[in-house]
Design an enzyme around this catalytic site. Structure first.
Site, PDB file in Angstrom:
ATOM      1  N   CYS A 112      -0.927   2.082   6.832  1.00  0.00           N
ATOM      2  CA  CYS A 112      -1.075   0.610   7.239  1.00  0.00           C
ATOM      3  C   CYS A 112      -0.349  -0.023   5.957  1.00  0.00           C
ATOM      4  CB  CYS A 112      -1.923  -0.014   7.927  1.00  0.00           C
ATOM      5  SG  CYS A 112      -3.188  -0.414   6.806  1.00  0.00           S
TER       6      CYS A 112
ATOM      7  N   HIS B 173      -8.943   2.545  -3.403  1.00  0.00           N
ATOM      8  CA  HIS B 173      -7.378   2.516  -2.947  1.00  0.00           C
ATOM      9  C   HIS B 173      -6.770   1.551  -3.872  1.00  0.00           C
ATOM     10  CE1 HIS B 173      -3.729   1.143  -0.612  1.00  0.00           C
ATOM     11  NE2 HIS B 173      -4.336   0.205   0.059  1.00  0.00           N
TER      12      HIS B 173
ATOM     13  N   CYS C  74       0.723  -1.254   0.052  1.00  0.00           N
ATOM     14  CA  CYS C  74       0.047  -0.046  -0.081  1.00  0.00           C
ATOM     15  C   CYS C  74       0.797   1.309   0.064  1.00  0.00           C
ATOM     16  CB  CYS C  74      -1.054   0.081   1.388  1.00  0.00           C
ATOM     17  SG  CYS C  74      -2.024  -1.438   1.432  1.00  0.00           S
TER      18      CYS C  74
END
Length: 408
Positions: free
Chosen positions: A393, A363, A90
């Site tokens: 995170c 995302h 991410c």
């Protein structure tokens, strides 16, 4: 020591995976458009001066493989510009920005492109639970062990290493969110209300023209253009979100309504030394003040923003009270809420994700870091504030954070 400044930022619209607006566009072709758009914002810069084109990608493989950054450089006609593709899931394009910062401070370059891309539509590893492939029997077994560990403790999640087992480093992200919700006592109502807040704030931001200022229209293979995010879902109500069934455990708390969807998108930043920016007469958008990267137990990876933000703040000589706007990536409401509490932030207050977040917008893993940087700079300018914190995170049990100072 030279400072690293961001002189350009551009992002694509965010499309829903597989059936969304960007599903037919290759990731390298999409990235080319965004890097070109970012470079167009600094016409005084000769693109051949770029020291490295660094591209973050969460799941590099297939069309996202073969060092896509170098492919992008060649497609742009910049044969003399090197390229490297980086994955930190991410936070992949937070990592590329951090690499640019380090190179500039070390005196090993003056101009870098920090970009990020993910087109879940174009690879077969994206599932309803992000990654890994939950149809793989090995991952199914790992999820079952994690679920058993979570349900064995009277207070919720129990670290599987307590009885000598190794951690499941890349368990499905939804399972980590369930673990964290149980461990920290996050209620379903809290998560659903946070999710509705994200949707409503994103709708308001769109209506005000906020996101239009940062989105670069993208041209599709058929010649048509896309100039707006596929999300948020219009008119979402709390009752509708509260009625959704859990998706990761039969009696779980995580639903499709209180976590991010699967998405496609790309974003690009031009990061430059402040000395080179002055030489070219460029007014920077923001200065990169400090960064942080930390690790934690993979089973509760959602708390990654806490230690990473504290590390970045310590390096900057700041406290959370010095920060004007905060963006915590909304992978799951289950992780944003306790992360905010631990950092001393009101998750429903006027500093955090005030224009909505990934629950509403989406995302695309590799894109998200650069996208949030773009949104944070846009938000600081729109609200006439100065210091911003971006944090998230990371799958596998990590956290990353960046502190920015708006300069224009």
């Amino acid at each position: 020591m030279p400072e690293a400044v961001i002189v350009a930022a551009a992002r694509s619209p965010i499309g829903r995976a597989r059936k969304g607006s960007l599903a037919q566009l290759r990731p390298d072709d999409l990235t080319v458009q965004l890097v070109r758009a970012a470079l167009a914002q600094v016409p005084a810069l000769d693109p051949t001066e770029i020291d490295d084109l660094m591209l973050g990608c969460g799941l590099p493989g297939g069309e996202q493989g073969d060092n896509m950054a170098r492919v992008v450089a060649v497609l742009l006609g910049l044969d003399d510009v090197p390229g490297t593709t980086v994955t930190r899931y991410c936070a992949s394009s937070v990592q590329t920005t951090r690499m640019a910062l380090h190179a500039i401070r070390a005196g090993e370059g003056d101009v870098f492109v920090s970009a990020g891309v993910e087109t879940v539509s174009r690879h077969d590893r994206g599932t309803s639970d992000s990654w890994p492939d939950t149809h793989n029997p090995a991952f199914a077994e790992a999820e079952a062990r994690t679920r058993d560990a979570a349900e064995s403790g009277a207070d919720g999640w129990t670290d599987p290493r307590a009885d000598g087992r190794l951690p499941d480093v890349y368990i499905a992200m939804g399972q980590t969110a369930e673990n964290l919700a149980r461990a920290r006592g996050v209620t379903r109502e809290e998560m659903d209300r946070f999710a509705v807040r994200s949707q409503h704030l994103a709708e308001q931001a769109i209506a005000s023209g906020f996101y239009r200022r940062e989105i670069t229209p993208v041209t599709l293979p058929d010649g048509s253009t896309v100039d707006a995010d596929d999300g948020p879902r219009a008119g979402v109500s709390y009752d509708a979100v509260a009625a959704l069934k859990p998706v990761f455990r039969p009696n779980g708390l995580i639903t499709a309504g209180n976590c991010c969807p699967l998405n496609d998108g790309a974003a690009a930043l031009v990061v430059m030394s402040d000395t080179r920016a002055r030489e070219l007469g460029i007014t920077p958008l923001a200065r990169i003040v400090a960064t942080g990267v930390t690790g934690l137990s993979p089973e509760i990876m959602g708390l990654g923003p806490v230690a990473a933000s504290r590390q970045a703040l310590r390096r900057a000589g700041m406290t959370i009270d010095d920060v004007d706007l905060i963006e915590i990536n909304e992978a799951f409401a289950a992780q944003v809420i306790p992360s905010a509490h631990d950092l001393g932030i009101d998750p429903f207050g006027d500093k955090l994700n005030v224009h909505g977040g990934a629950i509403a917008l989406g995302h695309p893993y590799g894109m998200t870091g650069a996208r949030i940087t773009t949104t944070l700079i846009n938000g600081l300018r729109a609200t006439d504030r100065t210091i911003g914190l971006e944090t998230m995170c990371v799958g596998g049990g990590q956290g990353m954070a960046v502190i920015l100072e708006r300069l224009s």
